[in-house]
Design an enzyme around this catalytic site. Structure first.
Site, PDB file in Angstrom:
ATOM      1  N   ASP A 147       0.784  -1.231   0.000  1.00  0.00           N
ATOM      2  CA  ASP A 147       0.000   0.000   0.000  1.00  0.00           C
ATOM      3  C   ASP A 147       0.820   1.288   0.000  1.00  0.00           C
ATOM      4  OD1 ASP A 147       0.882  -0.259   2.578  1.00  0.00           O
ATOM      5  OD2 ASP A 147      -0.946   0.509   3.478  1.00  0.00           O
ATOM      6  N   GLU A 148       2.107   1.204  -0.291  1.00  0.00           N
ATOM      7  CA  GLU A 148       2.905   2.431  -0.330  1.00  0.00           C
ATOM      8  C   GLU A 148       3.949   2.344  -1.426  1.00  0.00           C
ATOM      9  OE1 GLU A 148       4.227   3.556   4.040  1.00  0.00           O
ATOM     10  OE2 GLU A 148       4.739   1.519   3.450  1.00  0.00           O
TER      11      GLU A 148
END
Length: 432
Positions: A112-113
DNA sequence: TCTGGGGTCCTAGGACCC
DNA sequence: TCTGGGGTCCTAGGACCC
């Protein structure tokens, strides 16, 4: 902030998906929008919150909190979900693909990053009508945010800064659905006021230690000479010192998107529904986990140089034994043999176990390995093993992992109704 | 009914060799 | 006979992150 001439200022972004697992679930089921949602499992299960929606966070739920505790602090209409890792991997892939349209220099940190390096993209941005003279990344960030949401329905936050550290901290403050740009000359003041909890690498243990020296904010830490932190905390001290001053640690200094791929580990672990002292259960589970880890290894055509077995007792004491192989291997039989040689010896307390795990260490691509199999005395046996493993992989590919499991693990596989993630696993201790 | 699972990185101590 | 250091590999454990 002045960045040393050796590393000229860059324009970096950290793009971070907000409440990622929950957002993916909501994209699939819009009825979840606006309700408190927790991904991680059912409240009656042994486990923790993997991701809590912002509504659930308002009631005190946090990632890492035991599920039953989250259930106690959240309203009755809170939705508890198991989560679907495959769906998250796919959503992540889509987002990363979109980010790649804005710059080739994308560095995923996790599902998610990702860091983006937009240095040198000014000309393109100016052409789109930004103010000449100085450049704000606001407009670009807004475009990225909008594009990701339009194409995936996933909300993101973006931090912009001259270093990974500054972009990282900025993104945390931008959440949710925000954008925060910190320019190089603003960075020291921006960081100084923040509590140490915002600094990447300063976890609870380290913060406790720093608090004993009256260091509470990032500014407090930045004021301590680096060599003092180095002599007190070693390499970790140097990393924290640099980050507190808005610089990147040595770990982060490779250009974005060009970090050399590392040797990896592959691990599979599971907590029992109930702590167990039954050697058949422990051995069977370790056999199963070994086969799962090895299947993942083989799927990517990797070899492992070592294997480790982890045991966690009821009282949470955790021990591990690691052993290196004479030659790197992906052979199920060899790895199983090693695991079976380890765990009975290591389980030396008369105490129940709550978790067991298997880790494959120093994993690397098979094609990078010079095989001298032909000369080895076990050549024929190795060839047979390999053909057997290939056949098993093939069957599993068509019918799922549970279709074929070796030896003692078979006793543990109970076919409960199929879920999207395959077979659920239960221990005899908890099956009826 | 406390405390998941999958990772990365760092360090300390012993073995072993020179 | 006693007393050294370095360097490297291996194992065990801990902190941290998402």
């Amino acid at each position: 902030m002045q960045v040393s001439s050796a590393s000229p200022a860059r324009d970096l972004m950290l793009v971070d998906l907000d409440a990622f697992y929950v957002s993916v679930e909501r994209a699939r089921d819009p009825a979840l929008v606006g309700r408190p949602v927790i991904v991680g499992g059912k409240p009656s299960e042994r486990g923790v919150v993997a991701c809590a929606s912002y509504e659930a966070r308002q009631h005190g739920a946090r990632a890492g909190m035991p599920l039953f505790q989250a259930a106690r602090c959240c309203p009755r209409d809170t939705v508890f979900l198991h989560g679907d890792h495959r769906a998250y991997v796919e959503a992540s892939r889509q987002v990363m693909q979109i980010l790649g349209r804005f710059t080739p220099r994308v560095e995923p940190l996790s599902l998610d990053e990702a860091y983006l390096d937009l240095t040198g993209c000014e000309r393109q941005a100016y052409a789109k009508g930004a103010v000449p003279g100085w450049h704000s990344w606001m407009k670009t960030a807004e475009t990225i945010q909008r594009t990701v949401f339009e194409e995936t329905a996933l909300p993101i936050s973006i931090g912009v800064g001259p270093t990974r550290t500054v972009a990282n901290v900025a993104s945390a403050l931008a959440k949710p659905r925000g954008i925060l740009e910190v320019r190089a000359n603003e960075a020291p003041a921006f960081l100084a006021a923040l509590p140490l909890g915002y600094l990447p690498g300063a976890g609870p243990r380290m913060r406790d230690k720093l608090a004993r020296f009256n260091l509470e904010t990032i500014g407090d830490l930045a004021a301590v000479p680096e060599d003092v932190l180095a002599s007190t905390f070693g390499a970790v001290g140097v990393t924290l010192s640099r980050r507190a001053r808005g610089l990147d640690a040595d770990l982060d200094r490779a250009p974005i998107g060009e970090r050399a791929p590392k040797m990896r580990t592959i691990s599979r672990a599971t907590s029992f529904a109930r702590d167990t002292i039954d050697p058949d259960v422990v051995g069977g589970m370790l056999s199963y986990l070994t086969q799962r880890a090895t299947a993942a290894l083989r799927e990517e055509r990797l070899l492992a140089k070592a294997v480790g077995v982890t045991l966690r007792y009821s009282d949470f004491q955790t021990v591990e034994t690691r052993r290196r192989f004479r030659e790197p291997t992906a052979c199920v039989r060899q790895i199983l043999e090693r695991v079976d040689a380890i765990w009975p010896k290591r389980w030396d307390r008369r105490v129940k176990l709550r978790l067991v795990g298997v880790t494959l260490y120093d994993v690397f691509a098979e094609k990078e390995h010079q095989l001298d199999l032909f000369e080895s005395p076990g050549f024929k046996a190795a060839r047979l093993d390999e053909r057997l493993d290939d056949a098993v992989d093939h069957i599993r590919k068509r019918h799922g992992f549970g279709a074929l499991v070796r030896g003692r693990a078979t006793a543990l596989i109970e076919r409960v109704p199929r879920t999207p993630h395959g077979f659920r696993l239960q221990t005899p201790a908890c099956s009826r």
